[in-house]
Design a protein around this motif. Structure first.
Motif, short mmCIF file in Angstrom:
data_model
loop_
_atom_site.label_atom_id
_atom_site.label_comp_id
_atom_site.label_asym_id
_atom_site.label_seq_id
_atom_site.Cartn_x
_atom_site.Cartn_y
_atom_site.Cartn_z
N LEU A 80 0.88 -1.17 0.00
CA LEU A 80 0.00 0.00 0.00
C LEU A 80 0.91 1.22 0.00
CD1 LEU A 80 -2.66 1.56 0.36
CD2 LEU A 80 -2.37 1.29 2.83
N GLN A 81 0.99 1.88 -1.15
CA GLN A 81 1.83 3.07 -1.26
C GLN A 81 0.91 4.26 -1.53
OE1 GLN A 81 4.47 3.05 -4.64
NE2 GLN A 81 5.75 4.68 -3.83
N GLY A 82 0.99 5.30 -0.71
CA GLY A 82 0.09 6.42 -0.93
C GLY A 82 0.55 7.70 -0.29
N GLY A 83 0.04 8.79 -0.83
CA GLY A 83 0.37 10.11 -0.28
C GLY A 83 0.07 11.17 -1.30
N ASP A 84 0.59 12.36 -1.04
CA ASP A 84 0.32 13.49 -1.93
C ASP A 84 1.01 13.33 -3.27
OD1 ASP A 84 -1.20 15.25 -0.30
OD2 ASP A 84 0.60 15.58 0.90
N CYS A 85 0.44 13.98 -4.28
CA CYS A 85 1.13 14.07 -5.57
C CYS A 85 2.43 14.83 -5.35
CB CYS A 85 0.25 14.79 -6.59
SG CYS A 85 1.04 14.90 -8.19
N ALA A 86 2.32 15.99 -4.71
CA ALA A 86 3.51 16.76 -4.35
C ALA A 86 3.32 17.26 -2.92
CB ALA A 86 3.68 17.95 -5.28
N GLU A 87 4.30 17.03 -2.08
CA GLU A 87 4.27 17.65 -0.76
C GLU A 87 4.79 19.07 -0.89
OE1 GLU A 87 5.82 15.01 2.68
OE2 GLU A 87 6.91 14.45 0.88
N SER A 88 4.32 19.93 0.00
CA SER A 88 4.93 21.26 0.03
C SER A 88 5.63 21.43 1.38
CB SER A 88 3.88 22.34 -0.17
OG SER A 88 3.07 22.42 0.96
N PHE A 89 6.61 22.30 1.44
CA PHE A 89 7.32 22.52 2.70
C PHE A 89 6.33 23.00 3.78
CE2 PHE A 89 11.74 23.52 0.62
CZ PHE A 89 11.82 22.20 0.21
N ALA A 90 5.36 23.81 3.36
CA ALA A 90 4.40 24.36 4.33
C ALA A 90 3.51 23.28 4.94
CB ALA A 90 3.54 25.43 3.65
N ASP A 91 3.42 22.13 4.28
CA ASP A 91 2.59 21.04 4.81
C ASP A 91 3.29 20.22 5.89
OD1 ASP A 91 0.52 21.71 3.23
OD2 ASP A 91 0.74 20.05 1.81
#
Ligand code: PEP
Ligand code: CO
Length: 448
Positions: free
Chosen positions: A68-79
């Motif tokens: 199970l691999q998942g997460g944001d398309c792109a993380e941002s530093f502010a996140d």
């Protein structure tokens, strides 16, 4: 590992190859200074963990585990915020619980996080009102604001990215080691707004079933079973910005070879999978398990070349092929690709997101839940019919209550997308859609 073939490999050998999707740093000296600093910093993961993941991938190839691999398309530093990180972990833990229960297999949990800060772009520049600036390539490279200094690739961001990854990892590790992932307490993972979800009852039923199994096992074992009190959690990101990856590619005292210690599982994106290109050259020398995205333009010959280059010795757990063909194409396109690598050790994963992106009439980028589950259904069935198996899924999702993809139990429609659309890149499944998909996956595996 084939020593001879890797004799001439170095972490910077990719520089001699055409490198797609790299920014141009106007100040070459500043880049070298930042990279020299990055090379000195402690790694984000360890070679022990990387080797353990490779072994678990080998088990997934044989159908004993599921990825199970998942997460944001792109993380941002502010996140990099505790609430957002906790929610991302919660959704992955809840999904994995549903999958363990439904698939009766161990689940390998991998976050697309703590490093997913660089994005491939379709053009190098962006023009607005006659002004042309470099494209935004992710927080690791530049800033999305449309002005000249924001868009200038800044090497200091490499160090900032490393630090923010480390902060994220530190918090995730603390939560997991501190008991947050203890299967005795799945209530820790509840997200408040889900109480009113149409899925809450079904999820609770599974939690209760698992609690009963745990009590049963602990009665037999006459005490707590240590495996139930913590889980393993791995990280992944697209190995796109090669200077950054290479600066964190190290040799370690007790394991031969080179490790990318910025993440457990780097993958090669669709746009950088040229067998003669820099990304394949860089990744082929790593001991990490490597992923490759397989899109509609991939040919059987190309895929065979990639397998030969990236896994010449057919090592178990080494290579994951992540197909992302789209619900409308998978029937036609997947079988010849499976045939092309038949007999080789590969782990097949399905990314049902990137082949199903569409724009609404209002021009909003979205994906339909039905297309995502249809592609997954096709993937399970086709692999099974051709004598193999789907070893896992690769998803873009978030623990937040966003409205970026349509469909699912709440039947979100195109007009709903305006309500809480936060992604600056690709649309993600919200928490509820992600959990619903996990429930569907357990069914699909049985049906296939
Ligand atoms: C991604 O995973 O966000 C991505 C860009 O995927 P792909 O390379 O498959 O298009
Ligand atoms: Co994406």
């Amino acid at each position: 590992m084939n020593r001879e073939r890797l004799d001439h490999w170095t972490p910077d050998g990719w520089c001699a190859r055409p490198a797609a999707q790299q920014p141009h740093y106007p100040d070459a000296r500043a880049l070298q200074t930042a990279l020299a600093a990055l090379r000195q910093l402690p790694p984000l993961v360890t070679s022990w963990e990387v080797n353990a993941l490779r072994q678990r991938f080998a088990a997934a190839e044989e159908g004993r585990e599921f990825v199970l691999q998942g997460g944001d398309c792109a993380e941002s530093f502010a996140d990099c915020r505790p609430d957002l990180i906790t929610n991302r972990l919660k959704v992955l833990l809840q999904m994995s619980l549903v999958l363990v229960d439904g698939l009766k297999r161990r689940v390998i949990r991998i976050g697309r996080l703590a490093g997913q800060y660089a994005k491939p772009r379709s053009t190098d520049t962006e023009t607005r009102d006659g002004v042309t600036l470099p494209s935004y390539r992710g927080d690791l490279i530049n800033d999305p604001a449309f002005d000249e200094s924001a868009r200038r690739p800044d090497p200091q961001r490499l160090l900032q990215g490393h630090a923010i990854s480390a902060l994220t990892m530190n918090f995730v590790r603390g939560l997991i080691d501190g008991g947050f992932a203890d299967l005795h307490h799945p209530e820790y993972w509840n997200l408040s707004w889900v109480e009113h979800s149409p899925l809450a009852v079904e999820f609770q039923r599974r939690v209760d079933a698992i609690a009963a199994s745990i009590r049963f096992m602990e009665t037999l074992a006459d005490g707590p079973v240590p495996e139930l009190t913590r889980v393993d959690f791995y990280t992944s990101h697209e190995a796109l910005l090669l200077h950054y990856e290479a600066a964190q590619t190290r040799q370690v005292p007790r394991h031969p070879g080179w490790y990318n210690l910025s993440t457990h599982f780097p993958w090669i994106g669709m746009r950088t999978a040229d067998p003669g290109g820099a990304h394949v050259e860089y990744c082929r020398g790593l001991r990490n398990p490597i992923g490759v995205k397989v899109g509609p333009s991939m040919t059987p010959e190309w895929l065979r070349d990639l397998c030969r280059l990236l896994n010449p010795d057919d090592e178990p757990g080494r290579l994951a092929l992540i197909h992302r063909l789209g619900a409308g194409r998978i029937e036609q396109q997947l079988p010849p690709l499976i045939d092309a690598v038949r007999g080789r050790r590969v782990l097949w994963l399905c990314d049902p997101m990137h082949g199903n992106t569409r724009a609404t009439d209002a021009g909003v980028k979205t994906r339909r839940f039905e297309d995502i589950s249809a592609e997954l259904a096709g993937a399970f069935r086709i692999h099974r019919e051709l004598g193999g198996r789907l070893g896992g899924v690769h998803l873009e999702l978030t623990g937040e209550n966003v409205t970026e993809c349509t469909g699912g139990a709440r039947g979100l429609t195109d007009p709903d997308l305006t309500r809480d659309y936060r992604s600056t890149v690709d649309p993600r499944l919200n928490y509820e859609q992600a959990l619903e998909l996990a429930m569907a996956i357990a069914e699909l595996d049985h049906l296939a």
